[in-house]
Design an enzyme around this catalytic site. Structure first.
Site, mmCIF file in Angstrom:
data_model
loop_
_atom_site.group_PDB
_atom_site.id
_atom_site.type_symbol
_atom_site.label_atom_id
_atom_site.label_comp_id
_atom_site.label_asym_id
_atom_site.label_seq_id
_atom_site.Cartn_x
_atom_site.Cartn_y
_atom_site.Cartn_z
ATOM 1 N N ARG A 109 0.824 -1.204 0.000
ATOM 2 C CA ARG A 109 0.000 0.000 0.000
ATOM 3 C C ARG A 109 0.858 1.254 0.000
ATOM 4 N NH1 ARG A 109 -4.756 -0.209 4.378
ATOM 5 N NH2 ARG A 109 -4.736 -2.415 3.817
ATOM 6 N N SER A 141 -8.398 -0.060 -0.060
ATOM 7 C CA SER A 141 -9.239 -0.444 1.071
ATOM 8 C C SER A 141 -9.954 0.764 1.663
ATOM 9 C CB SER A 141 -8.395 -1.186 2.109
ATOM 10 O OG SER A 141 -9.208 -1.721 3.110
ATOM 11 N N HIS A 142 -9.722 1.047 2.956
ATOM 12 C CA HIS A 142 -10.411 2.179 3.599
ATOM 13 C C HIS A 142 -9.483 3.380 3.774
ATOM 14 C CE1 HIS A 142 -8.421 0.006 6.830
ATOM 15 N NE2 HIS A 142 -8.358 1.151 7.468
ATOM 16 N N LYS A 172 -3.915 -6.397 -2.885
ATOM 17 C CA LYS A 172 -4.171 -7.553 -2.019
ATOM 18 C C LYS A 172 -4.041 -8.789 -2.900
ATOM 19 C CE LYS A 172 -7.138 -5.276 1.363
ATOM 20 N NZ LYS A 172 -8.502 -5.090 1.893
ATOM 21 N N ASP A 228 -16.848 -1.330 3.618
ATOM 22 C CA ASP A 228 -15.682 -0.468 3.419
ATOM 23 C C ASP A 228 -15.449 -0.284 1.916
ATOM 24 O OD1 ASP A 228 -14.594 -2.935 2.704
ATOM 25 O OD2 ASP A 228 -12.679 -2.549 3.685
ATOM 26 N N ASP A 251 -13.526 -1.497 -0.351
ATOM 27 C CA ASP A 251 -13.353 -2.611 -1.297
ATOM 28 C C ASP A 251 -14.211 -3.819 -0.949
ATOM 29 O OD1 ASP A 251 -11.714 -3.234 0.934
ATOM 30 O OD2 ASP A 251 -10.393 -4.480 -0.278
ATOM 31 N N ARG A 265 -14.916 -5.689 4.373
ATOM 32 C CA ARG A 265 -15.214 -5.474 5.801
ATOM 33 C C ARG A 265 -16.640 -4.963 5.958
ATOM 34 N NH1 ARG A 265 -12.278 -1.997 9.022
ATOM 35 N NH2 ARG A 265 -12.066 -0.527 7.318
#
Length: 471
Positions: free
Chosen positions: A16, A105-106, A115, A244, A246, A249
């Protein structure tokens, strides 16, 4: 062609960075070359690639595919979608040997990342370091891979709907549910799914927008659930589900607007699952409430406390054969009638299923969970080189000389200390230069005493619990 990554981007669970600062197209190309090389060395040939709704994702996807094909791997492009849709593409097709989702992601909109899944297992930790070393050496395989495009949204939605198999449709017809995609990548799948679900469904922010114009897509931050809470109240809905950025979650609220935290969702799922799988192992991370571990035991299951991190939990599930696991962060993993990866859309379906099978509303299920007083996750800055050393000192002291108030110490991930007042946790983050603390008690006084014990241990290592910093 050798490639050096910025020192901050190769992380424990994924890759990331900040677009234009620490992460760009050359990095994506090198990731493709290195991942493809490792996969070919292991006998694999084909990689599924997907991406989230961030502005930078198509650019990274293009470069990643170039890198993969230059290593001799074939690529199946599944386009824009949630991370679990990419996991599904990898898990459901025997000809696909690995998968990469481009996602931030978030994180804030200027971040992005990758990922990865490798021959059916999470690709993390030492794998990611190996990928970096391979790139630094430039020891890439070469070849010319083929690229195909596949639309799997329809098949993925069909698979999600199997989570309701065997339930009398009449039990689902009366359900009224709110859903908030937060302008994240789960939006299109959510629209397709809701159109097929029995009951009444109200959707928020399903249009994918990498600027996240309505609210930040992190459902574990209560402020981000305000729109969903307003929808549930306004329409008098049974409960609400949020995702979230992607889609791996989940966040949830009951019909009264109470948040159902990750460990509380796990209690509901466990109650449903243990009726058909008695004695099953159910895994939760070290941040989860004692009430969860007690409840799993009470229901006849075997609770297992494990390290925080979606890749670590997935690996432990494979090792133990656990059908269900979850984290406070909202990652929920079903290997029961599913593939064992974290899929918030599937977790949403299983919440509908649990309510129907147990014959109780989500509000009733949430109301039955014992009230506990706990701190939010307290995160404070500690220098990267100091954080693990400090944790080793603290663990050493607690194990050799715990003091009269300590009943037991669990050193699975940092230290989780049980006392008569409840428990407290201190661990080093694997992704940031922070220590993370949490405490839980049944009384405000007990909580104060637990926090004082945390502070005393920090002070003994020359540290203090400063202002809490964000994720």
């Amino acid at each position: 062609m050798k490639h050096q990554f910025h020192q901050t981007v190769l992380r424990e669970y994924d890759i990331r960075g900040i677009i234009g600062e620490t992460l760009g197209a050359d990095d994506a190309r090198a990731i493709g070359r290195a991942f493809g090389t490792l996969l070919r060395d292991a006998g694999g040939t084909t990689v599924a690639v997907g991406y989230d709704g961030r502005v930078s994702s198509p650019m990274l996807e293009h470069a990643l595919v170039e890198g993969l094909t230059a290593s001799g791997c074939d690529v199946v492009r599944i386009g824009m979608g949630a991370t679990p849709m990419l996991y599904y593409a990898e898990a459901s097709d025997e000809e696909v040997d690995g998968g990469i989702e481009i996602t931030g992601s978030h994180n804030p909109p200027n971040y992005n990342g990758f990922k990865m899944v490798f021959q059916g297992r999470p690709f993390f930790g030492a794998d990611i370091q190996k990928l970096g070393e391979l790139a630094a050496d430039g020891a890439f395989a070469s070849g010319t891979g083929n690229v195909t495009t596949r639309d799997i949204l329809g098949a993925y939605v069909e698979r999600l709907l199997e989570g309701l198999a065997g339930i009398d449709p009449a039990k689902l017809e009366g359900l009224r549910v709110g859903w908030d995609a937060g302008n994240g990548a789960a939006g299109p799948a959510l629209e397709a799914l809701a159109a097929r679900l029995p009951g009444e469904h109200h959707l928020l922010f399903t249009e994918v927008d990498g600027h996240f114009p309505n609210h930040h897509p992190d459902p574990t931050v209560e402020a981000n659930l305000a729109d969903l809470r307003a929808l549930v109240a306004d329409k008098n809905l049974d409960f609400g589900v949020a995702f979230d950025g992607d889609g791996d979650r989940i966040g949830a609220i009951d019909g009264t607007g109470r948040v159902i935290w990750g460990d509380q969702l796990l209690m509901i799922y466990a109650e449903d699952l243990l009726k058909t799988s008695p004695n099953a192992t159910i895994i939760a991370d070290v941040k989860a409430s004692r009430a969860l571990f007690d409840r799993v035991t009470e229901l006849g299951g075997t609770p297992l406390m494990w390290k925080t991190g979606h890749s670590l939990i997935k690996s432990k599930m494979k090792e133990t054969g656990a059908p269900l696991a979850g984290e406070m962060s909202g990652h929920v993993f079903f290997a029961d009638q599913y593939y064992g990866f974290d899929d918030a859309l599937y977790a949403g379906i299983r919440l509908l299923a649990a309510s129907a099978r147990l014959g109780k509303s989500v509000t009733e299920l949430r109301g039955a969970i014992p009230p506990m007083l706990n701190t939010p996750e307290l995160r404070f800055q500690v220098d990267e080189v100091r954080k693990f050393a400090a944790m080793a000192e603290i663990a050493g002291r607690l194990i050799t000389n715990p003091g009269p108030e300590v009943e037991s110490v669990n050193a699975t991930d940092g230290v989780r200390v049980n006392t008569a007042d409840g428990w407290w946790l201190l661990r080093a983050s694997n992704t940031q230069d922070v220590l993370v603390a949490r405490a839980e008690s049944e009384t405000p006084e007990g909580l104060e005493r637990l926090l004082a014990q945390i502070d005393a241990q920090l002070a003994a290592s020359g540290l203090e619990r400063g202002e809490s910093v964000g994720h």
